[in-house]
Design an enzyme around this catalytic site. Structure first.
Site, PDB file in Angstrom:
ATOM      1  N   ASN A 222       0.814  -1.210   0.000  1.00 55.78           N
ATOM      2  CA  ASN A 222       0.000   0.000   0.000  1.00 55.78           C
ATOM      3  C   ASN A 222       0.849   1.262   0.000  1.00 55.78           C
ATOM      4  O   ASN A 222       0.494   2.268  -0.616  1.00 55.78           O
ATOM      5  CB  ASN A 222      -0.946  -0.001   1.207  1.00 55.78           C
ATOM      6  CG  ASN A 222      -2.189  -0.842   0.962  1.00 55.78           C
ATOM      7  OD1 ASN A 222      -2.421  -1.307  -0.151  1.00 55.78           O
ATOM      8  ND2 ASN A 222      -2.977  -1.061   1.989  1.00 55.78           N
ATOM      9  N   CYS A 274      -7.515   2.406   3.636  1.00 55.26           N
ATOM     10  CA  CYS A 274      -6.213   1.710   3.630  1.00 55.26           C
ATOM     11  C   CYS A 274      -5.014   2.641   3.492  1.00 55.26           C
ATOM     12  O   CYS A 274      -4.180   2.715   4.392  1.00 55.26           O
ATOM     13  CB  CYS A 274      -6.195   0.669   2.513  1.00 55.26           C
ATOM     14  SG  CYS A 274      -7.367  -0.690   2.775  1.00 55.26           S
TER      15      CYS A 274
END
Length: 467
Positions: A222, A274
């Protein structure tokens, strides 16, 4: 296989539905009775394409159930997925209270060997904390060291994109599993291998590694994607200054196979559940271990500032005082195909417009209800601003009589509107596009004053034609 999913948010619900779809017996548990009531009544508490249909099939087949009964959930599953939230703490670190509470319940009610799977995004070292908590509960029951009540803690991070989570789970590009190299770990590996066999029939997608590396992998993935986004956004602001077109630059560098095109779109900043919290959590992990991730700290700073870029363009064009002005806002969710408003750019943009006295009419294909809930909280101490914020049912309702259109989320239905109708609906033909959906030259040809991110602004004359 008998599987328990702790938590019915995006990750837990998608994981449970997909595992039930391929034939497993799935028990989903949540401490929120409202969510369980919705699910047991045939509804879905989140918007995710394909999920409702999958849940309908698996419910009808008796392969999935929903409950608040924690004891029953632990007794049900040989594999216990922990898929609860890990919100950011005040210092940016991941708050593990829900993960550890789930682990404590597993230890408290364990009735046999359990594979405990950390599906939530958690910092390096969390598996060790989970193991400690379960050990404490087993010891309190006099079961510590019992082979029958043994367990193994596994890291199996999710790589699901909101809006495409079902497809991502059913057709994964990789399955990361972190397992200890001991007897309990070997047993857990066999169970996890059996669970994921249906996803590996064409070719082996599973990557086995140690637990800490698996925990690190999720954050690193991420963080890399967020870095690409902030890098392009930083370049887009320079492109605005020097007169380059960031879209041409994107195509030029994306054609290099070492770079590729994914996550190279300039815009008004990333959001969601996220990227923001994972970037913060990884940076905090570094600080706790005596390191500074300078690139990631810059990524976060760029993203924070990027959410003001569109507002700055509006102010330069229409003035600091926006009283008496009405803005149509298309797109409220942080990305298309979801109703998720967490860290959505629309929140900063709309609040900034309201603070300057503007009236805002917001439209989103699916996020209207969630947006109403979120803004009611965000603006709870600003009743005068709430009066000037309206959520409408159609694109047209947002446009009619507005002074300008602001595009924040790149929903498909926004990509090819009837521009002549759009132009006639607005008081003034002005578009501020935070997702670069349209071509500046084409907009100028139609007499639309168009402002995008890192793309040239084509001047119009007083008659609204290209000068």
């Amino acid at each position: 296989m008998k599987v328990t999913i702790v938590g019915t948010g995006y990750v837990g619900l998608v994981t449970g539905a997909c595992l039930a779809e391929i034939g497993n017996d799935v028990f989903c548990v949540d401490v929120d009775p409202r969510k369980i009531e919705i699910l047991n009544n045939g509804g879905v508490p989140i918007h995710e394409p394909g999920l409702q249909e999958m849940l309908k099939r698996t419910r009808a087949a008796g392969r999935i159930q929903f409950s608040t009964d924690v004891k029953a959930s632990v007794e049900h599953g040989d594999i216990q997925f922990i898929a609860v939230g890990t919100p950011p703490d005040e210092d940016g670190s991941a708050d593990l209270q829900y993960v550890l509470a789930a682990a404590r319940n597993i230890g408290k009610y364990s009735n046999g060997f359990k594979v405990i799977v950390d599906k939530s995004t958690v910092p390096v070292g969390t598996a060790l904390q989970v193991k400690k908590v379960v050990d404490e509960e087993l010891k309190a029951r006099g079961l510590e060291g019992s082979a029958k009540h043994g367990f193994s803690v596994v890291s199996n991070p999710e790589f699901l994109k909101e809006g495409a989570a079902v497809d991502d789970f059913m057709r994964p590009d990789r399955i990361v599993i972190g397992i200890d190299d001991d007897d309990a770990g070997n047993l857990a590996r066999e169970k996890m291998k059996r669970l994921y066999v249906p996803f590996n029939r064409n070719h082996e997608r599973t990557l086995y590694m140690d637990v800490r590396s698996a925990e690190f992998t999720k954050y690193a993935a991420n963080a890399m994607l967020a870095t690409r986004i902030s890098f392009m956004n930083d370049l887009s602001n320079l492109a605005d200054t020097v007169g380059a077109d960031i879209e041409s630059v994107r195509r030029g560098i994306g054609s290099d196979p070492r770079i590729g095109y994914h996550f190279l779109y300039a815009g008004c900043g990333y959001g969601g559940s996220c990227f923001p919290k994972d970037v913060q959590a990884l940076a905090q992990t570094a600080r706790e271990n005596g390191h500074t991730l300078r690139v990631l700290e810059a990524v976060e700073a760029v993203n924070h500032d990027q959410k003001d870029v569109l507002v700055n363009k509006i102010v330069r064009r229409m003035g600091e005082d926006l009283r008496g002005r009405t803005f149509a806002v298309w797109g409220l969710a942080f990305k298309p195909n979801t109703d998720d408003m967490r860290e959505a750019s629309s929140r900063r943009i709309i609040e900034a417009l309201l603070q300057r006295g503007a009236t805002v009419r917001g439209y989103d294909p699916v996020a209207r209800d969630e947006a109403e809930r979120v803004f009611a909280l965000d603006l709870a101490d600003r009743p005068e601003d709430i009066k000037r914020l309206h959520f409408v049912k159609t694109q047209q309702d947002a446009l009619t009589g507005a002074d300008a259109l602001v595009i924040v989320t790149e929903w498909k239905e926004f990509k090819s509107p009837d521009f002549w109708h759009l132009k006639s609906a607005l008081k003034t033909p002005v578009i501020f596009d935070g997702r670069n959906l349209y071509e500046p030259e084409a907009m100028a040809e139609m007499g639309i004053d168009y402002y995008a991110i890192g793309r040239p602004h084509v001047e119009l004359d007083r008659n609204g034609s290209r000068s």
